[in-house]
Write an enzyme that holds these catalytic residues in place. Structure first.
Site, mmCIF file in Angstrom:
data_model
loop_
_atom_site.group_PDB
_atom_site.id
_atom_site.type_symbol
_atom_site.label_atom_id
_atom_site.label_comp_id
_atom_site.label_asym_id
_atom_site.label_seq_id
_atom_site.Cartn_x
_atom_site.Cartn_y
_atom_site.Cartn_z
ATOM 1 N N GLY A 253 0.818 -1.219 0.000
ATOM 2 C CA GLY A 253 0.000 0.000 0.000
ATOM 3 C C GLY A 253 0.846 1.262 0.000
ATOM 4 C CB SER A 254 0.065 4.619 1.340
ATOM 5 O OG SER A 254 -1.119 4.794 0.574
ATOM 6 C CB ILE A 255 4.030 1.631 4.011
ATOM 7 C CG1 ILE A 255 3.907 0.220 3.419
ATOM 8 C CG2 ILE A 255 2.972 1.861 5.077
ATOM 9 C CD1 ILE A 255 4.187 -0.878 4.422
ATOM 10 C CG PHE A 256 6.573 0.079 -2.000
ATOM 11 C CD1 PHE A 256 7.301 -0.911 -1.371
ATOM 12 C CD2 PHE A 256 6.955 0.478 -3.275
ATOM 13 C CE1 PHE A 256 8.386 -1.510 -2.000
ATOM 14 C CE2 PHE A 256 8.036 -0.113 -3.910
ATOM 15 C CZ PHE A 256 8.755 -1.112 -3.269
ATOM 16 C CE LYS A 257 0.948 6.619 -2.088
ATOM 17 N NZ LYS A 257 -0.193 7.450 -1.644
#
Length: 342
Positions: free
Chosen positions: A312-316
């Protein structure tokens, strides 16, 4: 003159009879020797291997054992998993005259119900089995107590315990000195010393103890007069990048965090940013590998590496870090991310 001729004739007949008997005896002797010779040739040529194996079976015992399983260390050399020598009690039902008496005696020494032992001994004796386990992996103090409890002073026996049909076999038992610490990482091994989970399973080929075959030649009184061994490549130790002290602190913090959040479970991983080495990998709830059977199988799983999650967004953050590393963006530069900025 006629009397003289008759006398000579009688002497000739007597000599002929004696000679005939002699030749008959010689012929019988030759046939006897010939029969023995044929039998010996048959035994030496056609049955030599079978006779050799039978003779070896009567005087030679083969004992299979394993060298101690390899040790698992943390990065500082602390043993997270190690093997210790123990003994297991087994019976040869063919050597036991009264299985009922033996079952009661063994049950009393082990402080267990005699019914199971009696049924197992009786079934093994009726089926002709020569080997049956009675108690597995007993420490040395308990072994000495059992030797005293099972001792029959009048029995002449070369090994302990001094009780007919009962014998010890040396085995090994896996010990985890720090209990539940890093249990999902280290894993555990089963009763047969084979790895069942974690590093114990993934490094089974390196950790597994070498099989040692020992041949013991005994005389008619059972005394060992010759012994030989055959071994294969010894096991290897495994050193982890896990730090005992960091792992302990992470597990304590994780347990407190899971309870505070009223969560079902939690995971935490600590890496060395310079080398990427895993310094701690914690899961909660955990289990004690010294008594793994007392915990649900779900606790054995190392969810930090065995469970799949969509990043999810943590990979940003990973993408942002890669762009900074390649100097494609500036540290103070902002980018739109839908409902937020980075």
């Amino acid at each position: 003159m006629r009397e003289y001729t008759r006398e000579i004739s009688r002497k000739n007949d007597s000599m002929q009879t004696a000679f005939t008997r002699f030749m008959l005896i010689v012929a019988l002797f030759i046939l006897w020797i010939g029969a023995i010779g044929v039998r010996l040739v048959h035994l030496q040529v056609n049955q030599s291997e079978w006779l050799r194996e039978k003779a070896l079976d009567q005087r030679r015992d083969q004992i299979k054992s394993k060298t101690l399983r390899g040790t698992i260390f943390d990065r500082s050399g602390r043993a997270l998993a190690m093997s210790v020598k123990v003994k297991s009690l087994f019976a040869d039902p063919a050597e036991i005259e009264d299985v009922g008496v033996t079952a009661k005696k063994v049950a009393s020494a082990l402080k267990v119900s005699p019914n199971d032992i009696l049924n197992n001994l009786r079934e093994a004796k009726e089926s002709g089995k020569r080997f049956i386990w009675l108690a597995r992996k007993i420490d040395e103090d308990t072994v000495q107590k059992l030797n005293e409890a099972l001792k029959e002073p009048e029995l002449k026996k070369f090994d302990e315990p001094k009780s007919a049909g009962l014998h010890w076999r040396e085995e090994q038992q896996r010990s985890y000195p720090y209990g539940a610490l890093a249990s999902q990482v280290v894993g555990f091994s089963g009763l047969d010393d084979a790895g069942q989970a974690g590093i114990e399973l993934s490094q089974e080929e390196n950790l597994r103890g070498a099989t040692v075959k020992t041949w013991q030649d005994r005389d008619r009184l059972g005394r060992v007069y010759d012994e030989s061994e055959v071994t294969r490549e010894p096991p290897k130790d495994v050193v982890l990048t896990i730090s005992h002290s960091i792992q302990y602190r992470v597990e304590e913090a994780l347990r407190s965090g899971v309870k505070a959040a009223h969560a079902k479970s939690g995971m935490a991983v600590v890496l060395d940013p310079k080398t990427g080495e895993v310094l701690a990998m914690a899961n909660y709830p955990t289990f004690d590998p010294n008594n793994a059977g007392a915990f649900p199988a779900e606790n054995y799983k190392n969810k930090a590496v065995q469970s799949s999650y969509a990043p999810g967004s943590i990979f940003k953050v990973v993408t942002y870090g890669a762009a900074l590393n390649e100097k494609l963006i500036k540290p103070d530069e902002q980018f739109g991310c839908g409902n937020g900025v980075i």
